[in-house]
Design a protein around this motif. Structure first.
Motif, mmCIF file in Angstrom:
data_model
loop_
_atom_site.group_PDB
_atom_site.id
_atom_site.type_symbol
_atom_site.label_atom_id
_atom_site.label_comp_id
_atom_site.label_asym_id
_atom_site.label_seq_id
_atom_site.Cartn_x
_atom_site.Cartn_y
_atom_site.Cartn_z
ATOM 1 N N ALA A 70 -72.011 -34.937 -32.222
ATOM 2 C CA ALA A 70 -72.036 -33.503 -31.895
ATOM 3 C C ALA A 70 -71.957 -32.623 -33.139
ATOM 4 O O ALA A 70 -72.630 -31.592 -33.222
ATOM 5 N N LYS A 111 -81.904 -34.151 -27.474
ATOM 6 C CA LYS A 111 -81.178 -34.558 -26.266
ATOM 7 C C LYS A 111 -81.973 -35.589 -25.472
ATOM 8 O O LYS A 111 -81.395 -36.494 -24.847
ATOM 9 N N LYS A 137 -80.435 -39.248 -24.529
ATOM 10 C CA LYS A 137 -80.393 -39.810 -23.171
ATOM 11 C C LYS A 137 -81.004 -41.205 -23.159
ATOM 12 O O LYS A 137 -80.516 -42.111 -22.466
ATOM 13 N N ARG A 178 -72.466 -38.775 -25.556
ATOM 14 C CA ARG A 178 -72.082 -37.816 -24.520
ATOM 15 C C ARG A 178 -71.555 -36.513 -25.120
ATOM 16 O O ARG A 178 -71.800 -35.433 -24.582
ATOM 17 N N GLN A 179 -70.835 -36.609 -26.220
ATOM 18 C CA GLN A 179 -70.321 -35.394 -26.860
ATOM 19 C C GLN A 179 -71.471 -34.537 -27.386
ATOM 20 O O GLN A 179 -71.430 -33.306 -27.303
ATOM 21 N N LEU A 191 -74.513 -34.537 -26.148
ATOM 22 C CA LEU A 191 -75.307 -34.074 -25.023
ATOM 23 C C LEU A 191 -74.757 -32.806 -24.368
ATOM 24 O O LEU A 191 -75.502 -32.071 -23.712
ATOM 25 N N ILE A 192 -73.460 -32.555 -24.538
ATOM 26 C CA ILE A 192 -72.877 -31.374 -23.894
ATOM 27 C C ILE A 192 -73.006 -30.110 -24.746
ATOM 28 O O ILE A 192 -72.548 -29.040 -24.351
ATOM 29 N N PRO A 241 -74.330 -26.852 -25.715
ATOM 30 C CA PRO A 241 -75.111 -25.927 -24.881
ATOM 31 C C PRO A 241 -76.332 -25.391 -25.608
ATOM 32 O O PRO A 241 -76.365 -25.311 -26.844
#
Length: 335
Positions: free
Chosen positions: A62, A91, A95, A109-110, A112-113, A115
């Motif tokens: 991230a 992104k 995935k 996952r971090q 992917l969040i 914004p």
């Protein structure tokens, strides 16, 4: 940490298997993803001193991805729309990586969040028939460039093609050209999908004259620049900007609009909608994979009608699986 060769394989599988084989994306879309990765590698090299051969999954966390977004805005002066597109590409890869390398799920996952940046909703611009006539009037058909520009405008306003589709048109894609009442054009769209769009009689007749005078035939590309090379996206944008400036003197309403090549596509959709063509037919005409994409024109048309109503006022109321390439850059350049 994922070994670098494993990361290389992950990137290559993403392009070759996910994007090209499974999703069957067009060459232009794959190129956009490729350019995002090249920019990301440049960011890691220049801002963090990470060489391409040393990049691993940890460099997709991230903090790095967020830093990349800031880099695009602050160092490269990219618009929020561009940053959103680049982030979406990363992104999409993340995935894929989550499926293929679940051991890195926490890192992925971090990231992917993160914004997407909020953007102001742009106003959808449409070109009226009077404005279009003003554009056509700026084309000196006694010159090769002027004749080409008129052909470009006619096809954009007649068919609603995307710029990438326009530039790929060849003479052989035009059907029944000398039977102007039945003339049509074959278009290769997103996802390598093919569709056929009818041509106005005036468009068909002009294509006849223009291609004959410019000696375009067979498998020749329709649009070339002044050097005889295929016209580019930036070339189309540049010509539209120039013609917009000239046409504004004849159609002052153009001074209030930000006309781009895509504005012609919007205009075709609105013309069809306001002529009573149903939304599913418009979706097929424009090559939309989903009617939901076309629905925005119905919303825009309603907004226009509402504004017209409000300008009149409300009566009674005054208010209203393989060996990966050694260097990731070598692989990306080969795409």
């Amino acid at each position: 940490m994922m070994h670098n060769s494993a990361f290389q394989a992950l990137v290559q599988n993403f392009f070759l298997k996910r994007l090209m084989q499974q999703r069957n994306l067009s060459g232009n879309t794959v190129s956009s993803y490729r350019d995002t990765f090249k920019l990301y590698i440049m960011f890691l090299q220049t801002e963090h001193g990470v060489k391409s051969e040393k990049i691993a999954m940890v460099h997709m966390n991230a903090e790095f991805v967020e830093g990349f977004c800031q880099y695009l805005i602050q160092k490269r002066g990219c618009s929020l729309a561009t940053v959103t597109n680049r982030l979406a590409a990363l992104k999409s890869f993340l995935k894929f990586a989550l499926e293929q390398a679940p051991e890195h799920s926490d890192t992925i996952r971090q990231a992917l969040i993160i914004p997407f940046r909020k953007q102001e909703k742009s106003v959808m611009c449409f070109i009226t028939r009077n404005e279009f006539d003003a554009y056509i009037a700026q084309c000196d058909t006694n010159t090769a460039i002027g004749a080409r520009d008129k052909l470009m405008l006619l096809l954009l306003y007649n068919t609603g093609v995307r710029v990438s589709e326009l530039l790929s048109i060849r003479y052989s894609d035009i059907r029944n050209l000398y039977d102007s009442g039945n003339a049509s054009i074959r278009i290769y769209g997103k996802g390598r999908k093919e569709r056929t769009v009818p041509l106005w009689k005036t468009t068909a007749k002009y294509i006849q004259k223009c291609t004959e005078s410019l000696n375009i035939s067979g498998n020749d590309i329709l649009f070339l620049n002044k050097n005889g090379l295929p016209l580019t996206r930036s070339g189309v944008t540049s010509r539209i900007e120039k013609l917009s400036q000239l046409a504004a003197s004849q159609a002052p309403t153009l001074q209030e609009k930000n006309i781009t090549p895509h504005s012609f596509r919007h205009s075709v959709a609105m013309n069809l909608l306001q002529s009573g063509v149903d939304i599913s037919t418009i979706a097929i005409w424009l090559g939309h994979s989903s009617i939901e994409t076309t629905h925005k024109y119905m919303v825009a048309d309603l907004d226009l009608k509402r504004k017209a109503m409000e300008s009149v006022g409300d009566c009674g109321n005054k208010t209203y699986n393989y060996k990966p390439s050694k260097d990731i850059l070598e692989f990306l350049k080969s795409l």
